[in-house]
Design an enzyme around this catalytic site. Sequence first.
Site, PDB file in Angstrom:
ATOM      1  N   ASP A  97      -1.791  -0.346  -5.122  1.00  0.00           N
ATOM      2  CA  ASP A  97      -1.050   0.238  -3.995  1.00  0.00           C
ATOM      3  C   ASP A  97      -1.061   1.926  -4.140  1.00  0.00           C
ATOM      4  O   ASP A  97      -1.272   2.498  -3.055  1.00  0.00           O
ATOM      5  CB  ASP A  97       0.351  -0.022  -4.077  1.00  0.00           C
ATOM      6  CG  ASP A  97       0.940  -1.379  -3.098  1.00  0.00           C
ATOM      7  OD1 ASP A  97       0.051  -1.751  -2.284  1.00  0.00           O
ATOM      8  OD2 ASP A  97       1.690  -1.910  -3.375  1.00  0.00           O
ATOM      9  N   ASP A 117      -1.883  -2.541   5.237  1.00  0.00           N
ATOM     10  CA  ASP A 117      -1.818  -3.409   4.067  1.00  0.00           C
ATOM     11  C   ASP A 117      -2.961  -4.390   3.980  1.00  0.00           C
ATOM     12  O   ASP A 117      -3.269  -4.533   2.844  1.00  0.00           O
ATOM     13  CB  ASP A 117      -0.442  -4.464   4.515  1.00  0.00           C
ATOM     14  CG  ASP A 117       0.649  -3.526   4.127  1.00  0.00           C
ATOM     15  OD1 ASP A 117       0.765  -2.761   3.251  1.00  0.00           O
ATOM     16  OD2 ASP A 117       1.817  -4.023   4.496  1.00  0.00           O
ATOM     17  N   HIS A 176      -0.999   4.689   3.548  1.00  0.00           N
ATOM     18  CA  HIS A 176      -0.470   4.368   5.007  1.00  0.00           C
ATOM     19  C   HIS A 176      -0.524   5.449   5.597  1.00  0.00           C
ATOM     20  O   HIS A 176      -0.905   5.260   6.958  1.00  0.00           O
ATOM     21  CB  HIS A 176       1.046   3.542   4.850  1.00  0.00           C
ATOM     22  CG  HIS A 176       1.098   2.269   4.551  1.00  0.00           C
ATOM     23  ND1 HIS A 176       0.658   1.238   5.073  1.00  0.00           N
ATOM     24  CD2 HIS A 176       1.880   1.552   3.484  1.00  0.00           C
ATOM     25  CE1 HIS A 176       0.774  -0.092   4.869  1.00  0.00           C
ATOM     26  NE2 HIS A 176       1.371   0.216   3.766  1.00  0.00           N
ATOM     27  N   ARG A 179      12.163  -3.681   4.766  1.00  0.00           N
ATOM     28  CA  ARG A 179      11.800  -5.289   4.479  1.00  0.00           C
ATOM     29  C   ARG A 179      12.955  -5.786   3.262  1.00  0.00           C
ATOM     30  O   ARG A 179      12.933  -6.938   3.145  1.00  0.00           O
ATOM     31  CB  ARG A 179      10.558  -5.236   3.879  1.00  0.00           C
ATOM     32  CG  ARG A 179      10.142  -4.331   2.508  1.00  0.00           C
ATOM     33  CD  ARG A 179       8.623  -4.623   2.141  1.00  0.00           C
ATOM     34  NE  ARG A 179       8.331  -5.802   1.565  1.00  0.00           N
ATOM     35  CZ  ARG A 179       7.170  -6.069   0.974  1.00  0.00           C
ATOM     36  NH1 ARG A 179       6.300  -4.892   1.132  1.00  0.00           N
ATOM     37  NH2 ARG A 179       6.919  -7.483   0.530  1.00  0.00           N
ATOM     38  N   HIS A 193      -3.325  -7.284  -1.430  1.00  0.00           N
ATOM     39  CA  HIS A 193      -2.360  -7.867  -0.403  1.00  0.00           C
ATOM     40  C   HIS A 193      -3.125  -8.989   0.210  1.00  0.00           C
ATOM     41  O   HIS A 193      -2.451  -9.787   1.004  1.00  0.00           O
ATOM     42  CB  HIS A 193      -2.100  -6.830   0.662  1.00  0.00           C
ATOM     43  CG  HIS A 193      -0.898  -5.817   0.100  1.00  0.00           C
ATOM     44  ND1 HIS A 193       0.212  -5.727   1.045  1.00  0.00           N
ATOM     45  CD2 HIS A 193      -0.909  -4.879  -0.880  1.00  0.00           C
ATOM     46  CE1 HIS A 193       0.990  -5.008   0.465  1.00  0.00           C
ATOM     47  NE2 HIS A 193       0.143  -4.463  -0.570  1.00  0.00           N
ATOM     48  N   HIS A 201       1.330  -0.572  10.479  1.00  0.00           N
ATOM     49  CA  HIS A 201       1.702  -0.711   8.844  1.00  0.00           C
ATOM     50  C   HIS A 201       0.778  -1.814   8.459  1.00  0.00           C
ATOM     51  O   HIS A 201       0.006  -1.722   7.330  1.00  0.00           O
ATOM     52  CB  HIS A 201       3.236  -1.001   8.584  1.00  0.00           C
ATOM     53  CG  HIS A 201       3.306  -1.107   7.181  1.00  0.00           C
ATOM     54  ND1 HIS A 201       3.745  -0.226   6.484  1.00  0.00           N
ATOM     55  CD2 HIS A 201       3.318  -2.226   6.414  1.00  0.00           C
ATOM     56  CE1 HIS A 201       3.759  -0.531   5.204  1.00  0.00           C
ATOM     57  NE2 HIS A 201       3.988  -1.666   5.163  1.00  0.00           N
ATOM     58  N   HIS A 258      -0.597  -4.414  -9.185  1.00  0.00           N
ATOM     59  CA  HIS A 258      -0.197  -4.285  -7.869  1.00  0.00           C
ATOM     60  C   HIS A 258       0.027  -3.030  -7.634  1.00  0.00           C
ATOM     61  O   HIS A 258      -0.385  -2.224  -6.428  1.00  0.00           O
ATOM     62  CB  HIS A 258       0.778  -5.484  -7.319  1.00  0.00           C
ATOM     63  CG  HIS A 258       0.936  -5.254  -5.835  1.00  0.00           C
ATOM     64  ND1 HIS A 258       0.231  -5.975  -5.198  1.00  0.00           N
ATOM     65  CD2 HIS A 258       1.352  -4.502  -4.914  1.00  0.00           C
ATOM     66  CE1 HIS A 258       0.341  -5.713  -3.696  1.00  0.00           C
ATOM     67  NE2 HIS A 258       1.214  -5.075  -3.570  1.00  0.00           N
ATOM     68  N   HIS A 280       3.608  -8.845   4.957  1.00  0.00           N
ATOM     69  CA  HIS A 280       2.741  -7.628   4.506  1.00  0.00           C
ATOM     70  C   HIS A 280       1.535  -8.206   3.764  1.00  0.00           C
ATOM     71  O   HIS A 280       0.735  -7.241   3.201  1.00  0.00           O
ATOM     72  CB  HIS A 280       3.430  -6.770   3.441  1.00  0.00           C
ATOM     73  CG  HIS A 280       4.763  -6.145   4.023  1.00  0.00           C
ATOM     74  ND1 HIS A 280       4.726  -5.089   4.189  1.00  0.00           N
ATOM     75  CD2 HIS A 280       5.820  -6.547   4.389  1.00  0.00           C
ATOM     76  CE1 HIS A 280       5.838  -4.389   4.997  1.00  0.00           C
ATOM     77  NE2 HIS A 280       6.542  -5.570   4.738  1.00  0.00           N
ATOM     78  N   ASP A 324       8.074  -0.693   5.357  1.00  0.00           N
ATOM     79  CA  ASP A 324       8.535  -1.061   3.896  1.00  0.00           C
ATOM     80  C   ASP A 324       9.939  -0.361   3.921  1.00  0.00           C
ATOM     81  O   ASP A 324      10.619  -1.070   2.959  1.00  0.00           O
ATOM     82  CB  ASP A 324       7.626   0.012   3.056  1.00  0.00           C
ATOM     83  CG  ASP A 324       6.445  -0.711   2.901  1.00  0.00           C
ATOM     84  OD1 ASP A 324       6.200  -1.802   2.721  1.00  0.00           O
ATOM     85  OD2 ASP A 324       5.414   0.344   2.222  1.00  0.00           O
ATOM     86  N   TRP A 369       0.976  -1.073   0.212  1.00  0.00           N
ATOM     87  CA  TRP A 369       0.081  -0.101   0.059  1.00  0.00           C
ATOM     88  C   TRP A 369       0.890   1.323   0.006  1.00  0.00           C
ATOM     89  O   TRP A 369       1.698   1.574   0.882  1.00  0.00           O
ATOM     90  CB  TRP A 369      -0.740   0.013   1.209  1.00  0.00           C
ATOM     91  CG  TRP A 369      -2.120   0.670   1.590  1.00  0.00           C
ATOM     92  CD1 TRP A 369      -2.496   0.898   2.664  1.00  0.00           C
ATOM     93  CD2 TRP A 369      -3.287   0.682   0.440  1.00  0.00           C
ATOM     94  NE1 TRP A 369      -3.727   1.277   2.610  1.00  0.00           N
ATOM     95  CE2 TRP A 369      -4.372   1.065   1.223  1.00  0.00           C
ATOM     96  CE3 TRP A 369      -3.263   0.129  -0.794  1.00  0.00           C
ATOM     97  CZ2 TRP A 369      -5.645   1.247   0.620  1.00  0.00           C
ATOM     98  CZ3 TRP A 369      -4.676   0.656  -1.345  1.00  0.00           C
ATOM     99  CH2 TRP A 369      -5.829   1.179  -0.614  1.00  0.00           C
TER     100      TRP A 369
END
Length: 300
Positions: free
Chosen positions: A172, A139, A25, A67, A145, A135, A168, A79, A64, A20
């Site tokens: 997002d 997501d 977020h 990761r 997701h 977070h 995606h 996520h 994010d 996202w």
Amino acid sequence: MKVSTAAMGLLAALPTAHSWGSLGHITTAMVATNFVQPETASYFKVLLRNDTEHYLAGVATWADSIRYTKWGRFTAAFHFIDAHDSPPTYCGVEFDRDCKENGCVVSALQNYTSQLLDGELVAWRRMQAAKFVIHFLGDIHQPLHTEDVAKGGNGIHVLWNGNEVNLHHVWDSSIAEQMLGGIGRKPYPAALEWSANLTAEIQTGGKYAAQRESWTKGMMLDDPIQTSMGWATESNSFVCSAVLPEGPSAIVGQELALGEYFQRAAEVTELQVARGGYRLAKWLDLIAERINAQASADEL
Ligand SMILES: *[C@@H]1O[C@H](CO)[C@@H](O)[C@H](O)[C@H]1NC(C)=O
Ligand SMILES: *[C@@H]1O[C@H](CO)[C@@H](O)[C@H](O)[C@H]1NC(C)=O
Ligand SMILES: *[C@@H]1O[C@H](CO)[C@@H](O)[C@H](O)[C@H]1NC(C)=O
């Protein structure tokens, strides 16, 4: 800034498994900030060591940022949850089938919620757990997701205002960015404007006021798996109705930034960010209430 078609093509070719986008977020966190109880705000301002109004928004994208680091690699699967359904004829998430051995967004919400509630855990671990909860709760509200098909749409190439992007990324970031007037806007001012509108729509008199109570129905701090499976199932249902209404093959190469697809996508995105923000507020309230109750019991 105008991004060339060639550059967008390159972007689309990179290994992608984003989240996202930051706008989603940050807005989710700002909506939550507007609905938490004062005691909740106090608790999390201390825990997150930030007493400004952006104490939640400031940490909403941290997960994010780590990761893809060596240290943070273990969080990559946290996520999302890869529903092995077959949109558009069947949507559905099953925890046992879809949560991988190395975890998923549902198990991660359970794990980090329980860490937040663990008074024995050192403060920096609880602070980290708070950042993950803030977070991942965002997501789970992004439909892709909660979907396995083509790695949550990362492998599906579509057009966005003539540029090649993956599906995606569209869900997002592109949809929300276009709703807010296009890329190139700084996330904070855009998120502030969006969160103020969503907050007004959730409050009495707003278009979501009548449904807001149903958003937190069945929320159980003692059963984060069942609670977040409810959120995942609801989010995943949009994969059949709005993300892939004609299925994964039919959408390849389609222009999605115009017309009916965008209209529907914008409605879903708005609703999901509103729900995510409101639920985050209530989830943090439940956590702070429990911790404050434990603290007063300890004083007796
Ligand atoms: C609080 O968070 C905001 C947003 O990230 C940041 O700009 C500010 O510097 C932070 N304040 C403190 C005291 O850390
Ligand atoms: C729970 O969180 C800890 C600390 O980040 C992590 O090491 C562990 O892998 C997580 N467990 C699960 C099942 O997600
Ligand atoms: C917020 O509301 C104002 C006033 O109704 C409107 O002009 C603006 O487009 C809205 N912005 C978003 C992002 O919804």
